[in-house]
Scaffold this motif. Structure first.
Motif, PDB file in Angstrom:
ATOM      1  N   HIS A   1      -4.442 -23.137  36.914  1.00  0.00           N
ATOM      2  CA  HIS A   1      -3.970 -22.582  38.186  1.00  0.00           C
ATOM      3  C   HIS A   1      -5.108 -21.971  38.993  1.00  0.00           C
ATOM      4  CE1 HIS A   1      -2.134 -19.516  40.810  1.00  0.00           C
ATOM      5  NE2 HIS A   1      -1.021 -20.220  40.769  1.00  0.00           N
ATOM      6  N   THR A   2      -5.810 -21.000  38.400  1.00  0.00           N
ATOM      7  CA  THR A   2      -6.841 -20.277  39.139  1.00  0.00           C
ATOM      8  C   THR A   2      -8.042 -19.891  38.290  1.00  0.00           C
ATOM      9  OG1 THR A   2      -4.865 -19.105  39.989  1.00  0.00           O
ATOM     10  CG2 THR A   2      -6.949 -18.617  41.047  1.00  0.00           C
ATOM     11  N   GLY A   3      -7.932 -20.026  36.972  1.00  0.00           N
ATOM     12  CA  GLY A   3      -9.015 -19.579  36.111  1.00  0.00           C
ATOM     13  C   GLY A   3     -10.266 -20.432  36.193  1.00  0.00           C
ATOM     14  N   LEU A   4     -10.096 -21.708  36.462  1.00  0.00           N
ATOM     15  CA  LEU A   4     -11.238 -22.625  36.463  1.00  0.00           C
ATOM     16  C   LEU A   4     -12.263 -22.257  37.524  1.00  0.00           C
ATOM     17  CD1 LEU A   4     -12.762 -25.110  35.542  1.00  0.00           C
ATOM     18  CD2 LEU A   4     -11.215 -26.520  36.934  1.00  0.00           C
TER      19      LEU A   4
ATOM     20  N   LYS B   1       6.073 -28.038  32.172  1.00  0.00           N
ATOM     21  CA  LYS B   1       4.899 -28.754  31.680  1.00  0.00           C
ATOM     22  C   LYS B   1       3.625 -28.234  32.347  1.00  0.00           C
ATOM     23  CE  LYS B   1       4.343 -32.612  34.883  1.00  0.00           C
ATOM     24  NZ  LYS B   1       2.902 -32.405  35.057  1.00  0.00           N
ATOM     25  N   THR B   2       2.495 -28.474  31.697  1.00  0.00           N
ATOM     26  CA  THR B   2       1.180 -28.163  32.260  1.00  0.00           C
ATOM     27  C   THR B   2       0.442 -29.478  32.534  1.00  0.00           C
ATOM     28  OG1 THR B   2      -0.107 -28.148  30.205  1.00  0.00           O
ATOM     29  CG2 THR B   2       1.155 -26.148  30.731  1.00  0.00           C
ATOM     30  N   PRO B   3      -0.692 -29.421  33.239  1.00  0.00           N
ATOM     31  CA  PRO B   3      -1.447 -30.658  33.485  1.00  0.00           C
ATOM     32  C   PRO B   3      -1.979 -31.334  32.226  1.00  0.00           C
ATOM     33  CG  PRO B   3      -2.069 -28.989  35.085  1.00  0.00           C
ATOM     34  CD  PRO B   3      -1.204 -28.309  34.057  1.00  0.00           C
ATOM     35  N   SER B   4      -1.929 -30.659  31.089  1.00  0.00           N
ATOM     36  CA  SER B   4      -2.388 -31.297  29.846  1.00  0.00           C
ATOM     37  C   SER B   4      -1.341 -32.228  29.250  1.00  0.00           C
ATOM     38  CB  SER B   4      -2.765 -30.229  28.807  1.00  0.00           C
ATOM     39  OG  SER B   4      -1.620 -29.489  28.428  1.00  0.00           O
ATOM     40  N   SER B   5      -0.143 -32.247  29.819  1.00  0.00           N
ATOM     41  CA  SER B   5       0.938 -33.084  29.299  1.00  0.00           C
ATOM     42  C   SER B   5       0.679 -34.559  29.616  1.00  0.00           C
ATOM     43  CB  SER B   5       2.275 -32.656  29.915  1.00  0.00           C
ATOM     44  OG  SER B   5       3.303 -33.544  29.536  1.00  0.00           O
ATOM     45  N   SER B   6       1.068 -35.426  28.696  1.00  0.00           N
ATOM     46  CA  SER B   6       0.928 -36.877  28.904  1.00  0.00           C
ATOM     47  C   SER B   6       2.187 -37.474  29.534  1.00  0.00           C
ATOM     48  CB  SER B   6       0.644 -37.568  27.570  1.00  0.00           C
ATOM     49  OG  SER B   6       1.704 -37.328  26.648  1.00  0.00           O
ATOM     50  N   LEU B   7       3.176 -36.614  29.795  1.00  0.00           N
ATOM     51  CA  LEU B   7       4.423 -37.066  30.419  1.00  0.00           C
ATOM     52  C   LEU B   7       4.758 -36.188  31.612  1.00  0.00           C
ATOM     53  CD1 LEU B   7       6.618 -37.620  27.225  1.00  0.00           C
ATOM     54  CD2 LEU B   7       5.465 -39.384  28.570  1.00  0.00           C
ATOM     55  N   SER B   8       5.441 -36.766  32.596  1.00  0.00           N
ATOM     56  CA  SER B   8       5.937 -35.996  33.724  1.00  0.00           C
ATOM     57  C   SER B   8       7.163 -35.196  33.289  1.00  0.00           C
ATOM     58  CB  SER B   8       6.304 -36.929  34.884  1.00  0.00           C
ATOM     59  OG  SER B   8       7.515 -37.630  34.578  1.00  0.00           O
ATOM     60  N   SER B   9       7.713 -34.423  34.214  1.00  0.00           N
ATOM     61  CA  SER B   9       8.890 -33.614  33.887  1.00  0.00           C
ATOM     62  C   SER B   9      10.104 -34.465  33.569  1.00  0.00           C
ATOM     63  CB  SER B   9       9.209 -32.670  35.048  1.00  0.00           C
ATOM     64  OG  SER B   9       8.165 -31.738  35.227  1.00  0.00           O
ATOM     65  N   LEU B  10      10.105 -35.720  34.005  1.00  0.00           N
ATOM     66  CA  LEU B  10      11.216 -36.631  33.715  1.00  0.00           C
ATOM     67  C   LEU B  10      10.851 -37.690  32.681  1.00  0.00           C
ATOM     68  CD1 LEU B  10      12.802 -37.106  37.264  1.00  0.00           C
ATOM     69  CD2 LEU B  10      13.647 -35.724  35.363  1.00  0.00           C
ATOM     70  N   GLY B  11       9.744 -37.437  31.952  1.00  0.00           N
ATOM     71  CA  GLY B  11       9.389 -38.307  30.843  1.00  0.00           C
ATOM     72  C   GLY B  11       8.607 -39.547  31.202  1.00  0.00           C
ATOM     73  N   GLU B  12       8.119 -39.624  32.430  1.00  0.00           N
ATOM     74  CA  GLU B  12       7.298 -40.763  32.827  1.00  0.00           C
ATOM     75  C   GLU B  12       5.843 -40.517  32.438  1.00  0.00           C
ATOM     76  OE1 GLU B  12       8.135 -40.755  36.958  1.00  0.00           O
ATOM     77  OE2 GLU B  12      10.135 -41.629  36.753  1.00  0.00           O
ATOM     78  N   ILE B  13       5.059 -41.582  32.353  1.00  0.00           N
ATOM     79  CA  ILE B  13       3.662 -41.473  31.939  1.00  0.00           C
ATOM     80  C   ILE B  13       2.861 -40.679  32.970  1.00  0.00           C
ATOM     81  CG2 ILE B  13       1.547 -42.760  31.416  1.00  0.00           C
ATOM     82  CD1 ILE B  13       3.685 -42.996  29.285  1.00  0.00           C
ATOM     83  N   ALA B  14       2.091 -39.721  32.479  1.00  0.00           N
ATOM     84  CA  ALA B  14       1.195 -38.930  33.330  1.00  0.00           C
ATOM     85  C   ALA B  14      -0.180 -38.882  32.680  1.00  0.00           C
ATOM     86  CB  ALA B  14       1.746 -37.523  33.529  1.00  0.00           C
ATOM     87  N   LYS B  15      -1.194 -38.635  33.470  1.00  0.00           N
ATOM     88  CA  LYS B  15      -2.562 -38.573  32.961  1.00  0.00           C
ATOM     89  C   LYS B  15      -2.842 -37.163  32.449  1.00  0.00           C
ATOM     90  CE  LYS B  15      -6.950 -39.928  32.523  1.00  0.00           C
ATOM     91  NZ  LYS B  15      -7.371 -40.987  31.586  1.00  0.00           N
TER      92      LYS B  15
ATOM     93  N   GLU C   1     -10.741 -28.752  27.187  1.00  0.00           N
ATOM     94  CA  GLU C   1     -12.076 -28.733  26.576  1.00  0.00           C
ATOM     95  C   GLU C   1     -13.058 -29.654  27.291  1.00  0.00           C
ATOM     96  OE1 GLU C   1      -9.333 -30.762  23.433  1.00  0.00           O
ATOM     97  OE2 GLU C   1      -9.204 -29.239  25.010  1.00  0.00           O
ATOM     98  N   LYS C   2     -12.573 -30.783  27.807  1.00  0.00           N
ATOM     99  CA  LYS C   2     -13.467 -31.670  28.560  1.00  0.00           C
ATOM    100  C   LYS C   2     -13.937 -31.002  29.844  1.00  0.00           C
ATOM    101  CE  LYS C   2     -11.870 -36.174  26.859  1.00  0.00           C
ATOM    102  NZ  LYS C   2     -11.210 -37.462  27.210  1.00  0.00           N
ATOM    103  N   ILE C   3     -13.043 -30.266  30.485  1.00  0.00           N
ATOM    104  CA  ILE C   3     -13.429 -29.535  31.686  1.00  0.00           C
ATOM    105  C   ILE C   3     -14.488 -28.495  31.350  1.00  0.00           C
ATOM    106  CG2 ILE C   3     -12.630 -27.879  33.424  1.00  0.00           C
ATOM    107  CD1 ILE C   3      -9.925 -29.305  33.384  1.00  0.00           C
ATOM    108  N   VAL C   4     -14.246 -27.735  30.276  1.00  0.00           N
ATOM    109  CA  VAL C   4     -15.179 -26.672  29.896  1.00  0.00           C
ATOM    110  C   VAL C   4     -16.531 -27.260  29.492  1.00  0.00           C
ATOM    111  CG1 VAL C   4     -15.598 -24.805  28.247  1.00  0.00           C
ATOM    112  CG2 VAL C   4     -13.325 -25.097  29.244  1.00  0.00           C
ATOM    113  N   ARG C   5     -16.500 -28.346  28.724  1.00  0.00           N
ATOM    114  CA  ARG C   5     -17.768 -28.961  28.309  1.00  0.00           C
ATOM    115  C   ARG C   5     -18.559 -29.476  29.509  1.00  0.00           C
ATOM    116  NH1 ARG C   5     -14.640 -31.416  23.787  1.00  0.00           N
ATOM    117  NH2 ARG C   5     -15.104 -30.174  21.936  1.00  0.00           N
ATOM    118  N   SER C   6     -17.863 -29.963  30.515  1.00  0.00           N
ATOM    119  CA  SER C   6     -18.547 -30.483  31.704  1.00  0.00           C
ATOM    120  C   SER C   6     -19.294 -29.393  32.462  1.00  0.00           C
ATOM    121  CB  SER C   6     -17.535 -31.153  32.642  1.00  0.00           C
ATOM    122  OG  SER C   6     -16.728 -30.194  33.313  1.00  0.00           O
ATOM    123  N   LEU C   7     -18.963 -28.127  32.172  1.00  0.00           N
ATOM    124  CA  LEU C   7     -19.629 -27.011  32.832  1.00  0.00           C
ATOM    125  C   LEU C   7     -20.842 -26.520  32.034  1.00  0.00           C
ATOM    126  CD1 LEU C   7     -16.443 -24.992  33.900  1.00  0.00           C
ATOM    127  CD2 LEU C   7     -17.817 -26.549  35.292  1.00  0.00           C
TER     128      LEU C   7
END
Length: 589
Positions: free
Chosen positions: A418-421, A451-465, A470-476
């Motif tokens: 949300h805002t920590g990044l 759900k959070t952005p780390s979920s692989s599914l949408s709120s209705l169970g569809e595929i989400a990215k 950790e990948k975000i943190v490592r990139s920093l």
């Protein structure tokens, strides 16, 4: 079709019936159920609509607003403090206007009951120069949602619907449509740089047009008068309903006239000279009072803080001299303070953190982990993402004072997105040194397990990215990053000690992701280990486990002067065994 709906459900129902087909939000009590019910209706009627949670309120508003630029009727939902996050785009939205309808639904929390403020979003509507509806019951929440859509369409202007906790969570019989049908959507964006990419000079012209719209809306804003007394009380929202009931109950119809304002902004010029006195009674700020220049909060007739509940409204009637007597309601609440759920991995993480960082400053954040204050591991709670910003500020302040002071920022996974990044990026760039703990339970737990952005599914169970923290943190280019399950006590203590050494030697930021599924979800509880424990007869009754671990499944028996396990609430996580310094909590074999 008759339905028993909450205020939040009634709002969702009305908006989708009114052809809203794009809705975005960030969860926050008391607004969370609006988007959830929209998702339910989308699934029930197989609607061609985009309805989903966003990473934060600013993004959510911008997404829905841009959809309205294409002619798609859209809506954005948040709680009152969430609107602060979205205020930047809202201020421009009123100037630029919309193509399709665009409704901003904000749930305020007078009291407050589940918030860090009891701010009045109607004042932000006033600030942003957009009309605002203020329903007085659940039926009006349904009706005013439709009126907001109609007004937004007519004037191509964002319109706010402001609700409060008791409207949002109250329930009422509502007659709704038997069906919500799909409509033909035809998104079309007409390029107009003078409007959508306006320079400051062109914004001046847009501002003039906005003022003209508001003047026209104000002229059509009618006020309803009830009763026939010489003293006028002007009100809106649920407070109006409270006052109406009290006036009838105490037979004050000949003493008081009650004016009902459905749209508290913008108001027309109203001649009130025929009344002996005029008082505005409204939650929570003096919006009507300032526009009509009445009495009210400014001269202490109406309390300047707190919910205007039935008993408070009764006292106001007494204060203005229309009620002969008033007996204050004194309620002594002795309930326990809110606590983390039994088995919550956050509790384990907090307990482990304070074993290693004994004298640290703990900068907390908004979410379940705010309850770390009960365990003595939260010194500040301010707003979303402030844990990281505060840790940065504390670190720099002590460094300027040439003092060594460990600082720990504690934030949840959803709040980090949300805002920590952005705060972490600033802290890394400016060479701050502190421990950042990200408590990752893979859900927005406190507001209803969205759900959070780390979920692989949408709120209705569809595929989400899924987005990896950790990948975000490592990139920093963080030099210390460890992921550990806080249920693993020994490993957690080891990692915390290593992080402390790293910070001291490198004067840099260390990051630990404590990852464990929320036990308040089906998946989390199903995958949680089941290890039964008991308290042996050697328990010394010191209460250290209760005071330091603070699990409500640990209870003190006043008769035996020993601690016992409450089997009704215990989920057999066995995490409490580490809280007894004498080893009296043991695994049942």
């Amino acid at each position: 079709m008759l339905e028993i709906l909450s205020g939040n459900e009634a709002i969702a129902q009305a908006l989708l019936e009114s052809n809203v087909r794009f809705a975005s939000a960030y969860p926050g009590t008391p607004s969370s159920e609006i988007l959830r019910y929209c998702l339910y209706l989308k699934s029930k009627y197989n609607l061609n609509a985009y309805i989903e949670w966003s990473v934060n309120e600013k993004v959510a508003l911008e997404e829905a607003l841009s959809a309205s630029f294409t002619g798609i009727d859209s809506a954005f939902f948040c709680k009152q403090v969430g609107l602060n996050v979205a205020l930047d785009p809202l201020m421009s939205a009123s100037l630029v206007g919309t193509q399709g309808a665009f409704v901003v639904v904000v749930a305020d929390d007078p009291g407050p009951y589940s918030s860090q403020t009891e701010q009045d979003s109607r004042m932000l509507a006033f600030f942003a120069k957009i009309p605002v509806f203020d329903p007085s019951d659940i039926k009006e929440a349904y009706d005013f949602s439709k009126k907001a859509i109609e007004l937004s369409r007519a004037y191509r202007l964002p319109v706010m619907l402001r609700t409060t906790t008791r409207i949002s969570h109250g329930r009422q019989n509502i007659i709704v449509q038997d069906n919500i049908e799909n409509i033909v959507l035809n998104a079309n964006f007409q390029k107009d740089p003078a409007r959508f990419a306006a320079t400051p000079k062109l914004r001046f012209i847009l501002h003039k047009k906005l003022n003209e719209k508001l003047s026209d809306i104000a002229l059509k804003n009618t006020i309803k008068y009830d009763f026939s007394g010489s003293i006028l009380i002007v009100s809106s929202g649920l407070v109006y309903s409270n006052l109406y009931e009290l006036i009838q109950e105490y037979k004050l119809q000949n003493k008081v006239t009650l004016a009902k304002i459905d749209m508290p902004y913008p108001l027309p010029n109203i001649d009130l000279s025929r009344f002996e006195k005029t008082i505005a009674v409204e939650e929570t700020y003096p919006l009507i009072e300032l526009q009509l220049n009445t009495q009210g909060r400014r001269n202490n007739i109406v309390p300047k803080e707190g919910e205007l509940s039935m008993d408070v409204c009764e006292q106001i009637l007494y204060n203005i001299g229309v009620l002969d007597s008033f007996v204050p309601v004194n309620i002594d609440f002795k309930d326990k303070p809110p606590s983390l759920c039994p088995g919550c991995a956050h509790r384990s993480a907090f307990f482990e953190i304070k074993q290693v960082y004994k004298n640290a400053i703990f900068a907390g954040d908004i979410g379940c982990y705010t309850l770390g204050v009960n365990l003595g591991v939260t010194d500040t709670v301010f707003c979303m993402g402030a844990s990281v910003s505060f840790a940065f500020g504390f670190n720099k302040a002590f460094k300027l004072s040439d003092k060594n002071q460990h600082v720990v920022a504690i934030i949840g996974d959803s709040t980090f997105f949300h805002t920590g990044l952005s705060a972490l990026i600033d802290a890394i760039h400016n060479n701050a040194a502190f421990l950042l703990v990200i408590l990752d339970n893979s859900t927005v737990a406190m507001t209803g397990n969205q759900k959070t952005p780390s979920s692989s599914l949408s709120s209705l169970g569809e595929i989400a990215k899924p987005i990896s923290i950790e990948k975000i943190v490592r990139s920093l280019d963080i030099g210390f990053l460890e992921i550990v399950d806080p249920y693993d006590f020994q490993k957690s203590i080891e990692v915390l000690k290593l992080s402390k050494d790293y910070i001291e030697k490198n004067s840099s930021i260390a990051v630990i992701i404590f990852r464990h599924l929320c036990v308040n979800t089906d998946e989390g509880l199903k995958n949680n280990p089941i290890i039964k424990v008991f308290v042996d007869n050697d328990c010394k009754g010191c209460k250290l486990c209760i005071d330091e671990f603070e699990c409500q499944s640990l209870i003190f028996n006043e008769d035996t002067k020993q601690v016992e396990i409450d089997r009704k609430t215990c989920i057999d996580c066995a995490q409490c065994i580490y809280s007894c310094p004498f080893g009296s909590i043991k695994v049942l074999k």
